[in-house]
Write a protein that holds these residues in place. Structure first.
Motif, short mmCIF file in Angstrom:
data_model
loop_
_atom_site.label_atom_id
_atom_site.label_comp_id
_atom_site.label_asym_id
_atom_site.label_seq_id
_atom_site.Cartn_x
_atom_site.Cartn_y
_atom_site.Cartn_z
N ILE A 335 -0.37 14.86 1.84
CA ILE A 335 0.48 14.45 2.89
C ILE A 335 0.91 15.54 3.87
CG2 ILE A 335 2.74 13.31 3.33
CD1 ILE A 335 2.61 11.63 1.11
N ALA A 336 0.97 15.34 5.27
CA ALA A 336 1.61 16.31 6.07
C ALA A 336 2.33 15.73 7.15
CB ALA A 336 0.08 17.07 6.72
N LEU A 337 3.28 16.24 7.82
CA LEU A 337 4.10 15.92 9.06
C LEU A 337 3.77 16.74 10.04
CD1 LEU A 337 6.23 14.18 10.12
CD2 LEU A 337 7.84 15.73 9.08
N LEU A 338 3.15 16.10 11.09
CA LEU A 338 3.03 16.90 12.24
C LEU A 338 3.97 16.39 13.27
CD1 LEU A 338 -0.79 16.14 12.28
CD2 LEU A 338 0.36 18.08 11.26
N ARG A 391 0.37 3.59 17.56
CA ARG A 391 -0.48 2.75 16.57
C ARG A 391 -1.20 3.46 15.55
NH1 ARG A 391 -2.34 0.06 21.66
NH2 ARG A 391 -4.56 1.25 21.46
N ARG A 392 -0.96 3.04 14.34
CA ARG A 392 -1.53 3.50 13.10
C ARG A 392 -2.73 3.60 13.15
NH1 ARG A 392 -0.12 -0.16 9.75
NH2 ARG A 392 2.07 0.64 8.98
N GLU A 418 0.29 7.86 10.55
CA GLU A 418 1.20 6.84 10.66
C GLU A 418 1.95 7.66 11.85
OE1 GLU A 418 1.69 4.05 9.32
OE2 GLU A 418 3.46 3.56 10.37
N PRO A 419 2.35 6.82 12.85
CA PRO A 419 3.27 7.34 13.78
C PRO A 419 4.81 7.38 13.28
CG PRO A 419 2.71 5.14 14.51
CD PRO A 419 1.77 5.54 13.22
N LEU A 420 5.40 8.68 13.56
CA LEU A 420 6.72 8.73 13.28
C LEU A 420 7.56 8.56 14.48
CD1 LEU A 420 8.73 9.64 11.01
CD2 LEU A 420 8.53 11.95 11.72
N ILE A 430 3.41 12.47 13.58
CA ILE A 430 2.56 11.82 12.90
C ILE A 430 2.49 12.24 11.61
CG2 ILE A 430 0.29 11.13 12.37
CD1 ILE A 430 -0.24 11.61 15.57
N ILE A 431 2.71 11.33 10.53
CA ILE A 431 2.53 11.47 9.11
C ILE A 431 1.01 11.11 8.84
CG2 ILE A 431 3.24 10.83 6.73
CD1 ILE A 431 5.84 9.92 8.14
N THR A 432 0.44 12.21 8.04
CA THR A 432 -0.80 11.89 7.82
C THR A 432 -1.18 12.07 6.19
OG1 THR A 432 -3.10 12.98 7.67
CG2 THR A 432 -1.45 14.39 7.87
#
Length: 822
Positions: A335-338, A391-392, A418-420, A430-432
């Motif tokens: 998991i990563a948060l961009l 959109r996811r 997944e859009p944050l 974005i969360i990946t």
């Protein structure tokens, strides 16, 4: 009598059963009345290494070989001599018409991956086969029987459909944002494969009580499930559930002829260790619950568990950034948060860093700065699309190239972007969520390659029968012609003698060819018998040279040097090896007039070299020379024979703890070597020095270079599987004890061939030494061609992350390792 039934020789266990069976009690009758066409078919059947069955006569009586005997399983050996309808009553509605078509029309049939329900154990088994029925014609030209070659493809079919379900399950559940929808989508996917999961129940938990959430193929009556929930929680496992004893569950449907009676209960466990539910999976009554089946169920449970973990992770985002980061860091998936339109890496857990091939110091930098290799690829476009549209996006088995460990690697991942979204509905980042499946994809492709390989084996079978038939037919035809000529000129003794001698030569060729084929059959079946006893090797060598010299007057076979040696082995088999090497040297040097033999004793081995001055061998052919049925091709000339002699020789040498190797130069000739151990009375026990920093024995020197922080290894003389294993485990010990990551591996003094250890190195030792910390391996090659090929082969098969370079000069190898250390 023995000569009359010579067609039944060999054949392993089935050959013995056929010879000892009272055939007069079968429809085929006593062996003495069997037609020649049946005898020929049986001979080919018993000599084949692939599964073959002969169905003979209108009633289709069975005769089959060892390889085919596993197909009827518990019906073997009862099936031998019985009719097809007796043996396969459960298959007869399908195959009966196929048999009759072949008998009537004389046209072959072929079926690919056909589903067959076989009663060959104590249950009706779901199996899949590639098989063909081919006509066998009798002496009158009519179809007298059916030739059946079959190959089971069950494992491939099961793997393909199960992998497809896992792929669809992942793509379905990982995009959901509630546990209820995860269970619902999981149930929708699982019920699409009733062949492997005829019924199931997915349980959630209300407090500590399991509650059915989704089910299929069963009717849930009441809430008093008598299931081993507590045992699964306590031990992680429980015995199979007997569905017939669970009174609150009634089977409502079935796919196969038998109803599901057993089920497996598995926990749905989060990364924290908490059990969030259970998966009760019905087991097909038509398949054994083997390891692959169990892993399939476990993977389904793992996907659902990971998806629920993902759902709970998304809910945790609403609390605080600190909680979010903590959850991400410890998540069981990557998991990563961009953050922002530049995709600043705000959070990246260990799993995503492993996929990216980066370290934690990339946090705070734009993604495309830390992963420049994805700039201009679809990944960049997808991220920008998710950020702009909100959109996811999800993908399965997505192929991407990333730089890891200094190399551009091709990997496959399942991932979700997944859009944050903030409270104002604007996208902040974005969360990946990703999961690397490179190993899974590789395994599936390997399964596909295996299927292609099986098809190639069937093709090789046909080629083998064609070649063998042709090679056998030619000398027999010649014998027949010469004998006919002899009959016409019996009044002239001189002319008759010439023809008879020619016929004798052809019979000798046929006898040698058949002998080689029988030896190959014995080797494949593990039935080659060796009579081991001490003998004078030098005397045997001289006798062999004298024997071959009589049949090769054009060549001078010169024993240039030899040493006395006593060998414990099968004298006749070793003579067979020597004769093969000598005759090959003569055969492949038609424009030369000499062959040179040398024999010496070195390192407790007698080493023999046979040098010819013939056509030589191209380098790309050397590694294949001893492959079964392989003959070196040369544009200038072709030679008769199947090349079986070299294959047989290699197997004989292996059984004597020996080996062979080759050095050759096209146009100048070849030197064929072999070695076997000798008896050395009064031999001293070899001295070994081992003080932790330095190791020495007669075949190996190892030292730890403290200044360079590396292990330096020097191998000497002949090596085999045991010596390689011993030496490599010492190297592993030195690497661990000194906590270093580089090895200098010097093979310049290695002689001969140690290829039998290549697989062990690739699949067992290299994973061990990589886990111990190996990062750089400098391998200095031996001048021996076979030793070099063994080294390169062992590295080609490795699936590791350390770096290997080959050298011929030690100074270049040392410079390379020095640079790696820098």
């Amino acid at each position: 009598m023995e000569e009359e039934y010579s067609f039944l020789r060999g054949g392993g266990s089935m050959g013995a059963l056929i010879r000892n069976k009272d055939w007069s009690e079968t429809l085929l009758g006593d062996i003495s009345v069997w037609p020649q066409s049946l005898r020929s078919a049986v001979s080919i059947c018993l000599g084949a290494s692939f599964p073959v069955c002969i169905y003979w006569g209108e009633e289709l009586s069975l005769i089959y070989n060892d390889a085919w005997s596993v197909i009827p399983a518990q019906k073997h050996p009862w099936a031998l001599g019985r009719t097809a309808k007796e043996v396969w009553p459960e298959l007869w509605p399908r195959i009966g018409a196929m048999f009759q078509s072949v008998l009537r029309d004389g046209v072959s049939t072929h079926s690919k991956s056909e589903l067959l329900f076989m009663e060959r154990a104590d249950y009706v088994e779901e199996t899949y086969y590639d098989y063909d029925f081919s006509p066998i014609r009798g002496e009158d030209g009519n179809v007298a029987g059916v030739f059946n070659a079959g190959l089971e493809t069950t494992a491939h079919i099961l793997s393909e459909r199960r992998t497809a379900l896992l792929h669809n399950l992942f793509n379905s559940v990982y995009i959901e944002n509630s546990e209820e929808s995860v269970f619902s989508k999981a149930g929708n996917e699982i019920k699409k494969l009733p062949h492997d999961i005829p019924c199931f129940i997915l349980f959630t938990k209300q407090g500590d009580t399991p509650v059915p959430a989704v089910w299929h193929g069963v009717e849930v009556a009441g809430d008093n499930m008598v299931l081993p929930f507590e045992e699964v929680v306590a031990k992680g496992d429980a015995p199979l559930v007997d569905m017939r004893q669970i009174m609150s569950i009634e089977r409502s449907e079935k796919v196969w002829p038998l109803a599901c009676s057993k089920a497996k209960l598995l926990p749905l466990k989060l990364s924290s260790g908490e059990i969030c539910g259970f998966f009760l999976a019905g087991i097909s009554p038509n398949r054994p619950f083997d390891t692959d089946y169990q892993v399939f169920f476990q993977t389904i449970a793992a996907h659902i568990s990971s998806a629920i973990t993902n759902v709970r992770a998304q809910k945790e985002r609403a609390h605080s950034v600190r909680q979010l980061r903590s959850l991400f860091v410890h998540a069981p998936v990557a998991i990563a948060l961009l953050r922002g339109s530049e995709f600043i890496v705000e959070v990246a857990n260990e799993r995503v860093l492993e996929i990216w091939g980066r370290t934690a110091d990339i946090v705070g930098f734009p993604l495309f700065e830390v992963l420049p290799e994805v700039v201009g690829t679809p990944i960049e476009e997808i991220l920008k699309e998710v950020y702009s549209t909100g959109r996811r996006f999800s993908a399965g088995e997505y192929q991407v190239n990333l730089i890891r460990n200094g190399h551009l690697e091709n990997l496959f991942v399942n991932f979700v972007y997944e859009p944050l979204v903030n409270s104002n509905g604007l996208v902040e980042g974005i969360i990946t969520v990703a999961h690397e499946i490179t190993d899974l994809v590789t395994a599936r492709k390997q399964a596909q390659n295996n299927a292609e390989y099986l098809a190639e084996l069937m093709k090789q079978k046909d080629e083998f029968l064609s070649i063998a038939s042709h090679e056998l037919k030619t000398p027999v035809t010649s014998v027949k012609a010469y004998i006919q000529l002899c009959q016409r000129v019996l009044n002239s003794q001189e002319r008759a003698l010439v023809f008879v001698n020619k016929a004798s030569d052809q019979v000798n060729r046929l006898e040698k060819l058949i002998s080689d084929l029988l030896d190959v059959s014995k080797i494949n079946a593990g039935k080659m018998v060796y009579n081991l006893e001490p003998f004078d090797f030098n005397l045997l060598l001289k006798e062999s040279i004298e024997s071959v010299q009589h049949t090769s007057p054009k060549h001078h076979i010169i024993l240039e040097s030899s040493e006395d040696a006593v060998v414990s082995g099968d004298r006749l088999r070793i003579e067979q090896v020597i004769n093969n090497f000598l005759t090959n040297a003569v055969k492949y040097s038609p424009n030369s007039d000499r062959v040179i033999i040398r024999s010496e004793v070195r390192q407790n081995n007698v080493v023999v070299s046979v040098q010819d001055f013939g056509i030589g061998i191209e380098r790309e052919h050397i590694s294949k020379l001893f492959d079964r049925f392989y003959r070196v091709e040369n544009t200038a000339m072709k030679y008769q024979g199947l090349g079986l002699g070299l294959y047989i020789s290699s197997e004989i040498l292996k059984r004597h703890n020996g080996s062979f190797w080759i050095e050759s130069e096209p146009g100048k000739g070849s030197i064929f070597y072999f070695r076997i151990p000798v008896n050395m009375p009064g031999e001293d026990v070899p001295q070994v020095i081992d003080n932790g920093m330095y190791y020495k024995d007669p075949q190996l020197n190892i030292r730890y270079n403290r200044e360079k922080s590396r292990v330096e290894v020097e191998w000497t003389g002949f090596q085999d599987l045991e010596s390689v294993k011993h030496g490599c485990m010492v190297i592993l010990r030195f690497l661990k004890a000194n906590n270093c990551s580089s090895v200098l591996n010097d093979n310049r003094l290695v002689e001969g061939n140690w290829s039998e250890a290549s697989d062990w190195l690739a699949f067992e030792w290299f994973p061990m030494i990589e886990a111990a910390g190996l990062k750089f391996l400098a391998w200095i090659l031996s001048s021996s061609t076979f030793s070099e090929l063994a080294a390169r082969k062992s590295i080609e098969m490795v699936n590791g992350n350390f770096t290997t370079e080959f050298f011929t000069d030690i100074s270049e190898a040392e410079q390379w390792l020095d640079g790696c250390s820098d």
